[in-house]
Design a protein around this motif. Structure first.
Motif, PDB file in Angstrom:
ATOM      1  N   SER A 119       0.821  -1.061   0.111  1.00 23.43           N
ATOM      2  CA  SER A 119      -0.041   0.060  -0.025  1.00 23.43           C
ATOM      3  C   SER A 119       0.977   1.220   0.068  1.00 23.43           C
ATOM      4  O   SER A 119       0.440   2.450   0.027  1.00 23.43           O
ATOM      5  N   LYS A 120       1.983   1.009   0.269  1.00 25.01           N
ATOM      6  CA  LYS A 120       2.908   2.497   0.244  1.00 25.01           C
ATOM      7  C   LYS A 120       3.147   2.816  -1.297  1.00 25.01           C
ATOM      8  O   LYS A 120       3.809   3.699  -1.611  1.00 25.01           O
ATOM      9  N   LEU A 121       2.904   1.870  -2.047  1.00 26.92           N
ATOM     10  CA  LEU A 121       2.910   2.008  -3.827  1.00 26.92           C
ATOM     11  C   LEU A 121       1.742   2.953  -4.149  1.00 26.92           C
ATOM     12  O   LEU A 121       0.519   2.582  -3.556  1.00 26.92           O
ATOM     13  N   SER A 122       1.742   3.903  -4.952  1.00 31.27           N
ATOM     14  CA  SER A 122       0.696   4.483  -5.520  1.00 31.27           C
ATOM     15  C   SER A 122      -0.034   3.511  -6.563  1.00 31.27           C
ATOM     16  O   SER A 122       0.569   2.499  -7.105  1.00 31.27           O
ATOM     17  N   GLU A 123      -1.087   3.835  -7.192  1.00 30.24           N
ATOM     18  CA  GLU A 123      -1.774   2.676  -7.958  1.00 30.24           C
ATOM     19  C   GLU A 123      -0.884   2.780  -9.350  1.00 30.24           C
ATOM     20  O   GLU A 123      -0.618   1.690  -9.958  1.00 30.24           O
ATOM     21  N   LYS A 124      -0.259   3.922  -9.842  1.00 27.06           N
ATOM     22  CA  LYS A 124       0.580   3.981 -10.929  1.00 27.06           C
ATOM     23  C   LYS A 124       1.679   3.229 -10.610  1.00 27.06           C
ATOM     24  O   LYS A 124       2.206   2.608 -11.499  1.00 27.06           O
ATOM     25  N   GLU A 125       2.345   3.467  -9.744  1.00 23.69           N
ATOM     26  CA  GLU A 125       3.793   2.599  -9.282  1.00 23.69           C
ATOM     27  C   GLU A 125       3.554   1.028  -9.213  1.00 23.69           C
ATOM     28  O   GLU A 125       4.129   0.488  -9.834  1.00 23.69           O
ATOM     29  N   ALA A 127       1.185  -0.389 -10.903  1.00 24.03           N
ATOM     30  CA  ALA A 127       1.016  -0.973 -12.257  1.00 24.03           C
ATOM     31  C   ALA A 127       2.219  -1.042 -12.880  1.00 24.03           C
ATOM     32  O   ALA A 127       2.345  -1.921 -13.484  1.00 24.03           O
ATOM     33  N   GLU A 128       3.150  -0.186 -12.807  1.00 24.47           N
ATOM     34  CA  GLU A 128       4.534  -0.261 -13.473  1.00 24.47           C
ATOM     35  C   GLU A 128       5.316  -1.169 -13.044  1.00 24.47           C
ATOM     36  O   GLU A 128       5.835  -1.975 -13.677  1.00 24.47           O
ATOM     37  N   VAL A 129       5.431  -1.424 -11.826  1.00 26.74           N
ATOM     38  CA  VAL A 129       6.116  -2.493 -11.235  1.00 26.74           C
ATOM     39  C   VAL A 129       5.594  -3.950 -11.636  1.00 26.74           C
ATOM     40  O   VAL A 129       6.146  -4.792 -12.083  1.00 26.74           O
ATOM     41  N   THR A 130       4.232  -4.035 -11.602  1.00 29.25           N
ATOM     42  CA  THR A 130       3.694  -5.158 -12.088  1.00 29.25           C
ATOM     43  C   THR A 130       4.030  -5.552 -13.540  1.00 29.25           C
ATOM     44  O   THR A 130       4.434  -6.691 -14.230  1.00 29.25           O
ATOM     45  N   LYS A 131       3.742  -4.543 -14.330  1.00 32.14           N
ATOM     46  CA  LYS A 131       4.211  -4.645 -15.755  1.00 32.14           C
ATOM     47  C   LYS A 131       5.656  -5.008 -16.045  1.00 32.14           C
ATOM     48  O   LYS A 131       6.025  -5.763 -16.793  1.00 32.14           O
ATOM     49  N   SER A 132       6.598  -4.338 -15.299  1.00 29.66           N
ATOM     50  CA  SER A 132       7.879  -4.727 -15.303  1.00 29.66           C
ATOM     51  C   SER A 132       8.332  -6.118 -15.075  1.00 29.66           C
ATOM     52  O   SER A 132       9.024  -6.748 -15.634  1.00 29.66           O
ATOM     53  N   LEU A 133       7.647  -6.628 -13.885  1.00 28.80           N
ATOM     54  CA  LEU A 133       7.852  -7.689 -13.594  1.00 28.80           C
ATOM     55  C   LEU A 133       7.295  -8.895 -14.499  1.00 28.80           C
ATOM     56  O   LEU A 133       7.969  -9.823 -14.599  1.00 28.80           O
ATOM     57  N   ARG A 134       6.245  -8.540 -15.136  1.00 25.47           N
ATOM     58  CA  ARG A 134       5.713  -9.453 -16.262  1.00 25.47           C
ATOM     59  C   ARG A 134       6.701  -9.558 -17.594  1.00 25.47           C
ATOM     60  O   ARG A 134       7.013 -10.370 -17.872  1.00 25.47           O
TER      61      ARG A 134
END
Length: 142
Positions: A119-125, A127-134
């Motif tokens: 929850s320390k991540l914004s929704e945008k962050e 989404a970016e982390v999830t996309k990068s990990l994928r």
């Protein structure tokens, strides 16, 4: 890309995974489980029984490790194995009543623990982390 360029990224990836484990594992251990046992219980929770192969595909557990984990969880009365009616060469693995009760206790509690960090991540962050990990998962899966 030269070898020197990806080494910091590799280090960051490994470091991030290790930091996640340092945060996650003690919470699971406090519940009396190993991270592997938790993974198996979480995968079987609210699911119909599945074969060992299906369970292995849905968890991060290797086949050799999975066998020992299943034996220990079965001995604790958390899961049960039955013959697969569609293929007598395989077994169906599911949670017992005690296993379902354990799942209902530990799964939401651990998700709450992880949510404190995520929850320390914004929704945008997020989404970016999830996309990068994928993307990283994809390049190493081919």
């Amino acid at each position: 890309m030269s070898q020197m360029n990806f080494l910091p990224t590799r280090r960051t990836l490994v470091s991030a995974y290790q930091a996640f484990e340092r945060y996650s594992a003690p919470d699971v251990k406090a519940m009396g489980l190993t991270t592997t046992q938790f993974d198996v219980i979480a995968t079987l929770g609210n699911q119909l029984p599945m074969t060992c192969k299906e369970l292995g595909d849905k968890t991060l557990v290797t086949k050799g490790t999975l066998t020992g984990v299943l034996e220990r969880l079965e001995a604790k009365g958390i899961l049960e194995r039955k013959l697969n009616p569609e293929d007598a060469r395989s077994q169906m693995i599911g949670l017992t009543t005690a296993g379902k009760t354990l799942f209902e206790k530990v799964f939401p509690a651990h998700l709450q623990h992880l949510e404190k960090a995520f929850s320390k991540l914004s929704e945008k962050e997020f989404a970016e982390v999830t996309k990068s990990l994928r993307v990283i998962n994809h390049i190493f899966s081919n």
